[in-house]
Design an enzyme around this catalytic site. Structure first.
Site, PDB file in Angstrom:
ATOM      1  N   SER A  43       0.827  -1.205   0.000  1.00 49.32           N
ATOM      2  CA  SER A  43       0.000   0.000   0.000  1.00 49.32           C
ATOM      3  C   SER A  43       0.861   1.255   0.000  1.00 49.32           C
ATOM      4  O   SER A  43       0.456   2.285  -0.545  1.00 49.32           O
ATOM      5  CB  SER A  43      -0.965   0.005   1.184  1.00 49.32           C
ATOM      6  OG  SER A  43      -0.277  -0.102   2.406  1.00 49.32           O
ATOM      7  N   GLU A  44       2.066   1.195   0.571  1.00 47.22           N
ATOM      8  CA  GLU A  44       2.979   2.350   0.528  1.00 47.22           C
ATOM      9  C   GLU A  44       4.435   1.903   0.442  1.00 47.22           C
ATOM     10  O   GLU A  44       4.834   0.926   1.074  1.00 47.22           O
ATOM     11  CB  GLU A  44       2.843   3.229   1.784  1.00 47.22           C
ATOM     12  CG  GLU A  44       1.473   3.809   2.017  1.00 47.22           C
ATOM     13  CD  GLU A  44       1.076   4.894   1.040  1.00 47.22           C
ATOM     14  OE1 GLU A  44       1.975   5.396   0.327  1.00 47.22           O
ATOM     15  OE2 GLU A  44      -0.105   5.230   0.997  1.00 47.22           O
ATOM     16  N   THR A  45       5.193   2.648  -0.353  1.00 47.57           N
ATOM     17  CA  THR A  45       6.649   2.564  -0.342  1.00 47.57           C
ATOM     18  C   THR A  45       7.164   3.954   0.014  1.00 47.57           C
ATOM     19  O   THR A  45       6.796   4.946  -0.622  1.00 47.57           O
ATOM     20  CB  THR A  45       7.198   2.126  -1.709  1.00 47.57           C
ATOM     21  OG1 THR A  45       6.725   0.795  -1.993  1.00 47.57           O
ATOM     22  CG2 THR A  45       8.716   2.122  -1.719  1.00 47.57           C
TER      23      THR A  45
END
Length: 262
Positions: A43-45
């Site tokens: 969902s996030e980097t």
């Protein structure tokens, strides 16, 4: 480039919300950051450039850069503190698209200081949303980029299974859902759906609680909360409203680390 895989808002591996944290030592293009985020498919980097007095931080979903992300900020701070990039006794200032964010160690937990975002009630939308999704909502609210459904019960929230196409039409980013908790251990529960960001359902969402905390503070007439996000992986955090800021406290755990060449 060092890359760490961290599970946020949990003490257990494979629970909470996973994030990739990249330690940036030479400049990356936005295209490179976006492609790597797509490759990681989390969902996030997060991309962090470490300075002497502050750090620059950016977040990318598989589909786009976002202005604020709680769980990837928590993951980044965890890496900096635990891997020796930043002294544990010193608060980290992250410079971001949402302004300066601060993270410190408090009572064995990571404590994040974010701007509060008070939602606006939209009573005129309740009937329309009830008809569209076949639900019985208590309230509908909005903030820029997000729509918020307040359910009448935790059971109704847990049983909610929205069609992605319908959710995608509601707001630029996603749909926040919440209800008062029936458990003595938590004050409220929530879920977050963001198909426009490439996220069917986010496991645990920090930024969402900068919106829900001011809402529940007014409804429940208190300022401190134990919150649970009721996704399949699940996660929890402590939140507190302090004026126009929200403090989020949580744990994180490392899953693995590696090196990547771009």
């Amino acid at each position: 480039m060092k890359l760490y895989h961290i599970d946020s808002f949990t003490k257990e591996k494979f629970k909470g919300n996973p994030a990739a944290v990249c330690i940036v030592e030479r400049a990356l293009t936005e295209q490179q950051m976006q492609l790597l985020a797509m490759e990681m498919n989390l969902s996030e980097t997060a991309y962090v450039k470490i300075g002497e007095d502050y750090c620059d931080l950016r977040w990318f979903t598989p589909a786009a850069e976002v202005p604020l992300c709680g769980h990837a900020t928590l993951a980044t701070a965890y890496v900096l503190f635990e891997e020796g990039y930043w002294p544990k006794e010193k608060t980290i200032q992250f410079n971001t698209l949402s302004g300066p964010l601060y993270v410190s160690y408090v009572d064995g937990m990571l404590s994040m200081d974010f701007p509060a975002n008070k939602p606006q009630a939209k009573p005129e939308l309740v009937h329309e949303m009830n008809s569209l999704f076949g639900v019985d909502l208590k309230q509908v609210l909005t903030v820029p980029g997000e729509m918020i459904f307040i359910f009448k019960s935790e059971e109704a929230l847990l049983g909610f299974g929205p069609e992605e196409q319908k959710v995608a039409m509601l707001a630029k980013n996603g749909l926040i859902t919440s209800a008062k908790s029936k458990s003595d251990n938590f004050d409220f529960v929530s879920r977050y759906f963001a198909p426009n960001l490439g996220i069917k359902e986010d496991p645990v969402t920090g930024f969402m609680h900068t919106i829900l905390t001011p809402y529940w503070a007014e409804i429940l007439d208190k300022s401190k909360f134990n919150a649970r996000q009721a996704s399949a992986r699940g996660g929890q955090m402590q939140t507190e409203l302090k004026g126009d800021r929200v403090v989020l406290k949580g744990h994180a755990v490392s899953v693995f680390q590696t090196e990547i060449a771009i």
